[in-house]
Design an enzyme around this catalytic site. Structure first.
Site, PDB file in Angstrom:
ATOM      1  N   GLU A  13       8.534  -0.939  -1.697  1.00 28.19           N
ATOM      2  CA  GLU A  13       7.404  -0.010  -1.537  1.00 28.19           C
ATOM      3  C   GLU A  13       7.372   0.538  -0.196  1.00 28.19           C
ATOM      4  OE1 GLU A  13       4.131  -1.932  -4.696  1.00 28.19           O
ATOM      5  OE2 GLU A  13       4.430  -2.863  -2.650  1.00 28.19           O
ATOM      6  N   ASP A 196       2.749   1.995 -14.429  1.00 26.44           N
ATOM      7  CA  ASP A 196       2.455   1.730 -15.878  1.00 26.44           C
ATOM      8  C   ASP A 196       1.323   1.804 -16.077  1.00 26.44           C
ATOM      9  OD1 ASP A 196       0.807  -1.300 -15.511  1.00 26.44           O
ATOM     10  OD2 ASP A 196       2.601  -1.028 -13.857  1.00 26.44           O
TER      11      ASP A 196
END
Length: 230
Positions: A13, A196
């Site tokens: 990230e 997701d």
């Protein structure tokens, strides 16, 4: 000079940000590594806090105490909890809260808040930064982000969180970062890109993990450029 603290949970990230800023020094406190960089008008402290709210809160307090950050931005991936928020879209927080703490408990006990509000200037800057992205293959949304000490991959739990909080997305660190920033009076913003749908298929998040992480990181880099110019 403004000092911008940037936190990601996982190395994936923050890697794109790390590769695109000039790192001049590295430090370590309590097992967390901090990468210190500088632009012309701002100082940047980049770190990875690992998974979960306790790690995120600990790392955030170190950023405040050791590096005297003036602003905090959290970047990373999340699961969508809103039908309009699609895979790889960006969510910019207007507020954050813990989905695994009772609302009454949050309001009754310190810091007596049901949620923590993101900084309006940082929200506006993030929207400007999104508009500077060359190829807008994903949309942005401004809304609530919720966090808890569990990866959400169950439709029943997903539906319960939606009913209780009406959030745009769910993850595991942002509300802790916002909580600590708030009690220290530090402006903060949580930025998440969707990997997701926080449902029974969410274990397939790895298919979009890197794309989503980079989308969020690109937005953060654009924010840094705007802050540096201003």
């Amino acid at each position: 000079m403004n000092v911008i603290g940037i936190i990601g949970a996982m190395p994936i990230e923050i890697n794109h940000i790390k590769e695109n800023i000039n790192i001049i020094e590295e430090k370590e406190y309590a097992g967390f590594k901090f990468y210190i960089g500088k632009k012309e008008n701002i100082k940047i402290v980049l770190t990875s806090c690992s998974i979960g709210k306790v790690n995120a809160a600990s790392c955030t307090q170190i950023l405040i105490d050791r590096f005297e950050v003036t602003h905090i931005i959290n970047t990373g991936i999340a699961g969508s909890l809103n039908k309009d928020v699609k895979i790889c879209d960006i969510v910019i927080s207007d507020n954050v809260t813990h989905h695994d703490v009772r609302k009454e408990q949050m309001k009754r006990w310190f810091p007596f808040k049901e949620y923590f509000e993101s900084d309006k200037f940082l929200i506006e800057t993030a929207i400007k930064a999104y508009k500077k992205i060359d190829s807008n293959k994903f949309n942005y949304h401004v809304g609530r982000i919720v966090s808890g000490e569990a990866f959400i991959s169950d439709c029943n739990l997903r539906d319960l969180i939606i009913k209780e909080h009406s959030p745009h997305c769910v993850e595991m660190e942002g509300s802790a970062i916002g909580h600590v920033a708030c009690i220290n009076n530090i402006p903060f913003l949580i930025i998440r890109s969707i990997s997701d749908n926080a449902d029974d298929n969410s274990t397939n998040y790895i298919d979009f993990e890197k794309i989503a992480a980079n989308n969020s990181a690109i937005l953060v880099l654009n924010i840094l450029n705007i802050l540096d110019e201003s």
